[in-house]
Design a protein around this motif. Structure first.
Motif, PDB file in Angstrom:
ATOM      1  N   HIS A  39       0.813  -1.223   0.000  1.00 57.03           N
ATOM      2  CA  HIS A  39       0.000   0.000   0.000  1.00 57.03           C
ATOM      3  C   HIS A  39       0.844   1.271   0.000  1.00 57.03           C
ATOM      4  CE1 HIS A  39       0.536   0.849   4.397  1.00 57.03           C
ATOM      5  NE2 HIS A  39       0.648  -0.467   4.480  1.00 57.03           N
ATOM      6  N   ASP A  84      -4.159   1.974  -2.453  1.00 56.99           N
ATOM      7  CA  ASP A  84      -3.743   3.348  -2.137  1.00 56.99           C
ATOM      8  C   ASP A  84      -4.816   3.977  -1.253  1.00 56.99           C
ATOM      9  OD1 ASP A  84      -1.767   5.677  -2.968  1.00 56.99           O
ATOM     10  OD2 ASP A  84      -3.802   6.512  -3.008  1.00 56.99           O
ATOM     11  N   LEU A 218      -9.563   1.092   3.678  1.00 55.77           N
ATOM     12  CA  LEU A 218      -8.725   2.139   3.092  1.00 55.77           C
ATOM     13  C   LEU A 218      -9.264   3.466   3.597  1.00 55.77           C
ATOM     14  CD1 LEU A 218      -8.426   0.943  -0.635  1.00 55.77           C
ATOM     15  CD2 LEU A 218      -6.952   0.382   1.312  1.00 55.77           C
TER      16      LEU A 218
END
Length: 302
Positions: A39, A84, A218
């Motif tokens: 990530h 991300d 995320l």
């Protein structure tokens, strides 16, 4: 980098933790499997490496180097996912000139699996973000932004389930309150929903309905704030019950290894963030077998 290992016993009759143990969700099917999570966060349009004489990040970063690392890790373990945590846009002339097209094309070449949406991803307005989405071959995950009355309606997902070697990985996205960070005319009719409430709904669905083995958030909320009422990743971790890993962004927090937090169910979960500008790549390895799950997390300098 030093690595810390977290182990738990998944037997139905006990939840014995070794020292430093990570208590993950129970996994029912027999397996000896290995899933790698990579990530980034807050890359901010930094495509090139920093110069060798840079004051803060001499010779670090660069998308080509990140691509090489990701390729090498995928060769080592094909069961790898790449995520991300937002703020892909804004920070170099690449964004000023291309408006995000280059960033999305390059991330697609790296085969990112998903991103959440950061506040700076609205810097060219919601229409500017829409214009670049065709160049993105990955998912946009956002569970607490309601885009129903905007041009992004139907173009994001609250969550996505990925399956690697029989392991179901459920991933959901959370964004920060835009009011006060982004001009209203840029995000328009986007509605912000309480991220804590949404997280509980998402993780419950992913674990109890979709039967995911791992649940990942995320988050672009930020790692930690002194204000009690302001949502952040550490507060989120304490409230959740089924989320195993929170991949964070926004505050540019540099962690050498994930932070261990005890959640609302009394289990230890991981919170990680790897700074900014693409100078680091986060890596979390999950190892599954019939009795234990081991999570090994650390940060790789690019």
């Amino acid at each position: 980098m030093d690595r810390r290992k977290f182990i738990r016993n998944t037997a139905a009759t006990s939840s014995l933790l070794t020292l430093g143990g990570l208590s993950l969700n129970s996994c029912d099917s027999p397996r000896n499997k290995h899933i790698t999570i990579l990530h980034t966060n807050d890359v901010h349009s930094h495509v090139d490496a920093f110069p060798n004489d840079h004051a803060d990040f001499p010779g670090l970063g660069g998308l080509a180097r990140r691509a090489g690392l990701v390729h090498s890790i995928r060769q080592e373990n094909p069961n790898t996912l790449l995520f991300d945590a937002g703020d892909i846009f804004q920070g170099t002339p690449y964004f000023n000139f291309y408006g995000g097209e280059l960033e999305f094309k390059l991330m697609s070449m790296l085969n990112y699996d998903a991103t959440t949406i950061g506040n700076h991803d609205f810097d060219n307005g919601i229409d500017g973000l829409l214009a670049q989405m065709p160049y993105a071959k990955f998912n946009f995950l956002s569970a607490n932004y309601d885009f129903s009355n905007t041009v992004l309606d139907g173009l994001t997902k609250p969550y996505k389930i990925y399956e690697k070697d029989g392991i179901k990985v459920g991933v959901y996205g959370l964004g920060i309150q835009l009011d006060g960070l982004v001009t209203k005319q840029l995000y328009k009719e986007t509605v912000f929903i309480n991220p804590f409430e949404v997280a509980i709904d998402m993780e419950t669905k992913l674990k109890e309905v979709e039967k995911c083995d791992l649940v990942i958030c995320l988050s672009h909320l930020g790692y930690e704030y002194n204000l009690e009422q302001k949502p952040d990743d550490l507060k989120l971790a304490k409230k959740t019950k089924h989320t195993d890993l929170i991949i964070g962004g926004h505050t540019h927090t540099f962690l050498d290894k994930p932070t261990v937090v005890t959640n609302g169910a009394g289990r230890d979960i991981l919170v990680n963030q790897v700074g900014c500008f693409g100078v680091n790549l986060g890596r979390i390895d999950f190892y599954f077998n019939n009795e234990t799950t081991v999570a090994d997390g650390y940060t790789i300098k690019v």
